[in-house]
Design an enzyme around this catalytic site. Structure first.
Site, PDB file in Angstrom:
ATOM      1  N   HIS A 151       0.839  -1.217   0.000  1.00 50.46           N
ATOM      2  CA  HIS A 151       0.000   0.000   0.000  1.00 50.46           C
ATOM      3  C   HIS A 151       0.866   1.255   0.000  1.00 50.46           C
ATOM      4  CE1 HIS A 151      -3.288  -2.733   1.285  1.00 50.46           C
ATOM      5  NE2 HIS A 151      -2.336  -3.266   2.042  1.00 50.46           N
ATOM      6  N   SER A 272      15.456  20.996 -16.138  1.00 50.27           N
ATOM      7  CA  SER A 272      14.303  21.867 -16.350  1.00 50.27           C
ATOM      8  C   SER A 272      14.760  23.151 -17.041  1.00 50.27           C
ATOM      9  CB  SER A 272      13.673  22.193 -14.990  1.00 50.27           C
ATOM     10  OG  SER A 272      12.996  23.428 -15.041  1.00 50.27           O
ATOM     11  N   LYS A 278      16.827  21.160 -10.821  1.00 52.96           N
ATOM     12  CA  LYS A 278      16.094  19.942 -11.189  1.00 52.96           C
ATOM     13  C   LYS A 278      16.941  18.852 -11.815  1.00 52.96           C
ATOM     14  CE  LYS A 278      11.577  20.009 -11.042  1.00 52.96           C
ATOM     15  NZ  LYS A 278      10.935  18.804 -10.607  1.00 52.96           N
ATOM     16  N   GLU A 285       9.510   8.205 -16.968  1.00 51.58           N
ATOM     17  CA  GLU A 285       8.128   8.663 -17.191  1.00 51.58           C
ATOM     18  C   GLU A 285       7.651   8.237 -18.581  1.00 51.58           C
ATOM     19  OE1 GLU A 285       8.510  12.544 -14.268  1.00 51.58           O
ATOM     20  OE2 GLU A 285       8.861  12.771 -16.390  1.00 51.58           O
TER      21      GLU A 285
END
Ligand code: ARG
Length: 494
Positions: A151, A272, A278, A285
């Site tokens: 979970h 970024s 970043k 992704e």
């Protein structure tokens, strides 16, 4: 080229709408080889003279080496473009004979099967390489203790090696599924004609052999219009992508500042345009989103087939489109996963800190109360839960730092028949750092279990590599022989 009944040219927009030319690039070489095998067979069966045979084989050989010579404008597909090219070059009497005893309907699925088996072999090799990278990482991380989650909440203590091997085991199953599908893919549909076979005495077995197939898709209706094997493959590819996508998701979460368990190598991370600090996991992704596309392609294919009448319908052209798309996505995703995992930076100390600051040894404490102090599990579960509650209220203190008084208070509250001293003894014994060595069940997080798995997995990797090498060699030999036959017929004296 094929317009014997309809008069005049196809309307330009209709032609563009119908055309599969943009994707047929991927099957050109297979289409040419298929035609060469078919011509060789026609000649051997006395259905084609040696003179036209030589001329067409020769022209096809030129196209095979230089497919750019084929004019692709104004055709519905590559089959039409190649036949038109041959007719233009050699005249209708010669070029017009390549379609004797077959049709575009068996031709296109022949090309797709030939493409699929090559891609499948490359995909196998890539999965094997990925498993190999995972095994190496697992070996380096036998001692990297970490939290395991259910979970997405801290659950049990494990180690990174155990986690990684859970994925090499899944990838072995992915490999297995694809390995079996290959045997169904590698059957020849060639010579099935449009749907019902041919009155011309062709030899389908001969063309199958020349092209390296292991038998026929016998029934001509089945051969031309079924795509279940392609869908089976797309389904196995989807399952494989889900495996990759779940790895990607874990690594995305673990590379957040909040977790900070792992870090992508600089060469794999994006930055970024606006935020200088970043370091983003963009390849992971895209692995997730490409999985969506591959699964979508499977669903598209199933939906496309669901109510398709038997016999070829043009809808199947779009199935080819999504199938080829999935093959190419899967291939690139395997490469990327391999690069990301191979170069992944592991923050071992950070993972260990998270373990030490957790209560994830709770179940092991409860189990040791069962084993050493004779409590039933449910009672042990209850008292450890209360101890955790107490520790949480003491500013998240560790269980082993609870005082005798505090432990006695918990015993009193829960009325569990155990002495504080005995409980304390277990708490000191079952610290987060030691816990993993107490695990004894097969497949548990104990590093000794992982060592066994690594050893047997390395043998399996070797076995699969040998099998794939053999499969690739069989195909290469067959196509090499075809090339030799083509060359010998091309040089034949008339
Ligand atoms: N371009 C077609 C495809 O990709 C080839 C077969 C066309 N056959 C036909 N009878 N229209 O599926």
């Amino acid at each position: 080229m094929y317009r014997s009944r309809p008069k005049g040219e196809l309307d330009r927009d209709t032609l563009n709408f119908l055309s599969s030319m943009n994707i047929d690039n991927e099957i050109i070489s297979y289409d040419i080889m298929g035609t060469q095998a078919h011509l060789v067979m026609l000649y051997e069966k006395g259905l084609l003279e040696v003179k036209p045979l030589k001329k067409i084989l020769n022209e096809l050989e030129i196209l095979l080496q230089n497919p750019g010579k084929i004019n692709r404008l104004g055709f519905e597909d590559i089959h039409e473009a190649i036949e038109t090219h041959l007719v233009k070059k050699l005249g209708i009497e010669i070029g017009g004979s390549i379609q004797t005893g077959r049709s575009r309907n068996d031709q296109v699925i022949l090309d797709v099967r030939m493409k699929a088996r090559d891609e499948l072999n490359n995909i196998y090799s890539k999965i094997i390489s990925l498993i190999d990278s995972i095994l190496q990482k697992a070996e380096q991380n036998l001692g990297s203790i970490m939290l395991l989650y259910t979970h997405l909440q801290q659950a049990q203590i494990g180690n990174l090696s155990h986690y990684l091997l859970s994925y090499s085991d899944q990838l072995f199953r992915d490999l297995d599924r694809l390995y079996l599908t290959y045997t169904r893919i590698n059957k020849s549909p060639l010579g099935s004609g449009p749907v019902g076979g041919s009155t011309i005495p062709i030899d389908r077995e001969r063309t199958a052999m020349l092209l390296g197939f292991d038998g026929l898709v016998t029934n001509s209706l089945d051969a031309t219009s079924s795509r279940d094997t392609i869908v089976e493959l797309m389904s196995s590819l989807s399952i494989l992508m889900i495996t990759l996508s779940r790895i990607a998701e874990d690594l995305i979460i673990w590379s957040t500042q909040e977790f900070d368990y792992v870090e992508l190598a600089d060469k794999c991370a994006s930055s970024s345009s606006a935020m200088p600090q970043k370091k983003n996991p963009d390849p992971l992704e895209l692995l997730r989103s490409r999985t969506t596309i591959v699964v979508g392609n499977l669903v598209t294919s199933l939906a496309l087939l669901k109510a398709l009448p038997s016999g070829y319908s043009r809808d199947l052209q779009d199935l080819k489109l999504v199938f080829l798309n999935s093959l190419s996505i899967v291939s690139s995703c395997l490469t990327i996963t391999d690069i990301v995992i191979g170069s992944l930076i592991i923050h071992k100390d950070r993972m260990k800190d998270a373990v030490i600051n957790s209560y994830a040894n709770s179940i092991d404490i409860a189990e040791q109360l069962v084993m050493q102090k004779g409590l039933v599990f449910r009672t042990a579960h209850k008292i450890v839960g209360s101890l955790v509650e107490m520790a949480l209220s003491k500013n998240n203190a560790s269980l082993s730092s609870l005082s005798v008084n505090e432990i006695e208070a918990v015993i009193k509250r829960t009325s569990v028949p155990i002495k504080a001293k005995d409980l304390l003894e277990i708490l000191e014994q079952v610290t987060p750092e030691k816990v993993i060595l107490l695990r004894s069940s097969i497949g548990s997080s104990n590093p000794d279990e992982q060592k066994k798995v690594i050893k047997s997995s390395k043998i399996r990797v070797q076995e699969y590599s040998d099998d794939i090498r053999k499969r690739k060699m069989l195909l290469n030999n067959a196509l090499h022989n075809l090339r030799q036959v083509v060359i010998s017929y091309t040089n034949k004296s008339s």
